[in-house]
Design a protein around this motif. Sequence first.
Motif, PDB file in Angstrom:
ATOM      1  N   ASN A  10      -7.031  14.133   3.282  1.00  0.00           N
ATOM      2  CA  ASN A  10      -7.238  14.028   4.787  1.00  0.00           C
ATOM      3  C   ASN A  10      -7.993  12.700   5.288  1.00  0.00           C
ATOM      4  N   PHE A  11      -8.806  12.311   4.210  1.00  0.00           N
ATOM      5  CA  PHE A  11      -9.397  10.876   4.472  1.00  0.00           C
ATOM      6  C   PHE A  11      -8.409   9.841   4.411  1.00  0.00           C
ATOM      7  N   GLY A  12      -7.306  10.055   3.424  1.00  0.00           N
ATOM      8  CA  GLY A  12      -6.130   9.135   3.472  1.00  0.00           C
ATOM      9  C   GLY A  12      -5.418   9.275   4.480  1.00  0.00           C
ATOM     10  N   LEU A  13      -5.129  10.192   5.439  1.00  0.00           N
ATOM     11  CA  LEU A  13      -4.227  10.130   6.519  1.00  0.00           C
ATOM     12  C   LEU A  13      -2.900  10.410   6.079  1.00  0.00           C
ATOM     13  N   LYS A  14      -1.954  10.383   6.662  1.00  0.00           N
ATOM     14  CA  LYS A  14      -0.367  10.240   6.097  1.00  0.00           C
ATOM     15  C   LYS A  14       0.028   9.318   5.159  1.00  0.00           C
ATOM     16  N   PRO A  33      -7.412  -1.497  10.663  1.00  0.00           N
ATOM     17  CA  PRO A  33      -8.189  -1.745   9.804  1.00  0.00           C
ATOM     18  C   PRO A  33      -9.334  -0.633   9.679  1.00  0.00           C
ATOM     19  N   PRO A  34      -9.835   0.245  10.820  1.00  0.00           N
ATOM     20  CA  PRO A  34     -10.643   1.139  10.500  1.00  0.00           C
ATOM     21  C   PRO A  34     -10.082   2.420   9.655  1.00  0.00           C
ATOM     22  N   ASN A  35      -8.851   2.288   9.304  1.00  0.00           N
ATOM     23  CA  ASN A  35      -8.380   3.334   8.427  1.00  0.00           C
ATOM     24  C   ASN A  35      -8.019   2.553   7.094  1.00  0.00           C
ATOM     25  N   PHE A  36      -8.277   1.582   6.937  1.00  0.00           N
ATOM     26  CA  PHE A  36      -8.313   1.014   5.479  1.00  0.00           C
ATOM     27  C   PHE A  36      -8.867   1.921   4.402  1.00  0.00           C
ATOM     28  N   PRO A  37      -8.342   1.810   3.293  1.00  0.00           N
ATOM     29  CA  PRO A  37      -8.662   2.870   2.183  1.00  0.00           C
ATOM     30  C   PRO A  37     -10.398   2.263   1.854  1.00  0.00           C
ATOM     31  N   THR A  38     -10.592   1.085   2.019  1.00  0.00           N
ATOM     32  CA  THR A  38     -12.110   0.757   1.669  1.00  0.00           C
ATOM     33  C   THR A  38     -12.970   1.450   2.388  1.00  0.00           C
ATOM     34  N   ILE A  39     -12.542   1.611   3.857  1.00  0.00           N
ATOM     35  CA  ILE A  39     -13.667   2.002   4.933  1.00  0.00           C
ATOM     36  C   ILE A  39     -13.628   3.513   4.558  1.00  0.00           C
ATOM     37  N   ARG A  40     -12.464   4.148   4.548  1.00  0.00           N
ATOM     38  CA  ARG A  40     -12.302   5.580   4.319  1.00  0.00           C
ATOM     39  C   ARG A  40     -13.134   5.898   2.905  1.00  0.00           C
ATOM     40  N   ILE A  55     -22.554  16.876  10.767  1.00  0.00           N
ATOM     41  CA  ILE A  55     -22.447  16.832   9.438  1.00  0.00           C
ATOM     42  C   ILE A  55     -21.380  15.420   9.066  1.00  0.00           C
ATOM     43  N   PHE A  56     -20.392  15.265  10.092  1.00  0.00           N
ATOM     44  CA  PHE A  56     -19.534  14.118   9.588  1.00  0.00           C
ATOM     45  C   PHE A  56     -19.776  12.835  10.319  1.00  0.00           C
ATOM     46  N   LYS A  57     -20.941  12.796  11.073  1.00  0.00           N
ATOM     47  CA  LYS A  57     -21.180  11.705  11.767  1.00  0.00           C
ATOM     48  C   LYS A  57     -21.990  10.555  10.888  1.00  0.00           C
ATOM     49  N   ILE A 103     -17.654   7.379  11.332  1.00  0.00           N
ATOM     50  CA  ILE A 103     -16.506   8.228  11.520  1.00  0.00           C
ATOM     51  C   ILE A 103     -16.354   8.749  12.855  1.00  0.00           C
ATOM     52  N   SER A 104     -15.190   8.530  13.569  1.00  0.00           N
ATOM     53  CA  SER A 104     -14.907   8.643  14.819  1.00  0.00           C
ATOM     54  C   SER A 104     -14.785  10.104  15.401  1.00  0.00           C
ATOM     55  N   THR A 105     -15.068  10.685  16.713  1.00  0.00           N
ATOM     56  CA  THR A 105     -14.950  11.868  16.867  1.00  0.00           C
ATOM     57  C   THR A 105     -13.507  12.328  16.811  1.00  0.00           C
ATOM     58  N   SER A 106     -12.474  11.540  16.991  1.00  0.00           N
ATOM     59  CA  SER A 106     -11.287  11.821  16.957  1.00  0.00           C
ATOM     60  C   SER A 106     -10.932  12.220  15.462  1.00  0.00           C
ATOM     61  N   PHE A 107     -11.472  11.523  14.633  1.00  0.00           N
ATOM     62  CA  PHE A 107     -11.128  11.565  13.119  1.00  0.00           C
ATOM     63  C   PHE A 107     -11.751  12.847  12.807  1.00  0.00           C
ATOM     64  N   ILE A 108     -12.815  13.283  13.189  1.00  0.00           N
ATOM     65  CA  ILE A 108     -13.418  14.571  12.752  1.00  0.00           C
ATOM     66  C   ILE A 108     -12.558  15.558  13.252  1.00  0.00           C
ATOM     67  N   ASP A 109     -12.001  15.578  14.310  1.00  0.00           N
ATOM     68  CA  ASP A 109     -11.153  16.473  15.190  1.00  0.00           C
ATOM     69  C   ASP A 109      -9.940  16.807  14.008  1.00  0.00           C
ATOM     70  N   LEU A 110      -9.401  15.624  13.414  1.00  0.00           N
ATOM     71  CA  LEU A 110      -8.461  15.822  12.255  1.00  0.00           C
ATOM     72  C   LEU A 110      -8.799  16.514  11.303  1.00  0.00           C
ATOM     73  N   LEU A 111     -10.077  16.358  10.825  1.00  0.00           N
ATOM     74  CA  LEU A 111     -10.709  16.951   9.785  1.00  0.00           C
ATOM     75  C   LEU A 111     -10.852  18.416  10.069  1.00  0.00           C
ATOM     76  N   ILE A 112     -11.281  18.734  11.169  1.00  0.00           N
ATOM     77  CA  ILE A 112     -11.435  20.179  11.612  1.00  0.00           C
ATOM     78  C   ILE A 112     -10.127  20.851  11.517  1.00  0.00           C
ATOM     79  N   ILE A 113      -9.008  20.180  12.042  1.00  0.00           N
ATOM     80  CA  ILE A 113      -7.750  20.902  12.201  1.00  0.00           C
ATOM     81  C   ILE A 113      -7.155  21.218  10.690  1.00  0.00           C
TER      82      ILE A 113
END
Length: 423
Positions: free
Chosen positions: A186-190, A269-276, A306-308, A332-342
């Motif tokens: 999920n850190f890799g997204l779609k 860029p915030p979703n680049f593999p290096t950052i994640r 935990i995820f901040k 890690i943004s709140t919106s990204f943590i929401d995706l991790l929760i889901i």
Amino acid sequence: MQEDFLHYLWKYKKFESTNLQTTNGEALSIKSLGTHNHNAGPDFFNAQITIGDQLWAGNVEIHIKSSDWFVHNHEVDLNYDNVILHVVWQHDTDVFRKDNTVIPTLELKKYVHLSALNNYQKLFNSKSTWINCENEINQISDFIFNNWLERLFFERLEQKAKVINVVLEQSKNNWEAVLFKLLAKNFGLKINGEAFLSVANSFDFSVVMKQQNSFQNLEALFFGQAGLLEKDVQDAYFLKLKKDYVFLSQKFGLKNSNVLPMQFFRLRPPNFPTIRWSQLANLYAQHKNLFSKIIDCKTKEDIYDIFKVSTSEYWDTHYTFGKVSKKVSKKISTSFIDLLIINTIVPLKFCYAKQQGKDIDEKLTQLLSQVSAEKNSIIDKFDSLNVKATSALHSQALLQLKNEYCNKNKCLQCAVGNTLLTN
């Protein structure tokens, strides 16, 4: 007409059930409709039907035409020996038992309520391009629709739990390892989900546990296994990570030949593999026994705490190795943590609770009701039909509705379709 419609009519008795007669003119009375069978064999098991003066107990088979009995080769299938009634829309031929006696037939079209037939034709003859009921779905009562959404949500969770159970078996019942693999995907997204998962699968989770005291070693491990340290880059931090990775790969016998390539194209860029990868490394550097901590979380805020986490300092001024950018802290943004929760935390909690024999359904619905709905083309389209997703619970349920019911024309198994048929 679909055979499923006849199943629906029989299952919910949507026909005039008094003064029924078989095609041979015998009086027919239904004591029990039987149990709907979704697997191989007759369509309804253990029905009880009186024909003439005789009470029969057995199975019911349903077809559009009587002759479909022979089209499906039921005459040579032992599973159909105990059929006591053949229910059809149109009777065009008799069918027989092994002893050559006729199996009683009920021609259903003589007894169907006209409103049910009209509603069915209206629903399935729709010229809609997206879903069959797009002009009527927003007319369903909130009580019916919200109950259906909750059922769809748990149906979706059950599907996700099946996938998690496979990962659990592959991980030898190590829940910490399962969590790592789910988070990696999920850190890799779609776009990079499968590539990130291939990295997580390329080494034993024990390697991560042994390096949790060193954020930099975890970065070296993740970047190296992901193939991100293979270029010729003259950058001090890159060279340090590469040196550390060579040491780790020799120590643990690491190989990454089966790892899928990381994609940067069409990513913000915030979703680049290096950052994640750096964020994921920091998460594990800060939290030992992460699985237990997540299971203990009671609220959305507990999970946020935990995820901040952020990246290492190097990535404050970089998105890729060797190319300096404006300094920005990359938490890690709140919106990204929401995706991790889901997509990770709620399914994992659900699956773990089921294995432990615990019921946490209400807690999960409360948690996801606090999380914002996802934003994607399906949710946007439902919104345009005045079907509003007010939380992640609703958006997950609507995705299940569209993908598993609307796209497959399973209106007869849907609470919305059933309601429209009976109006």
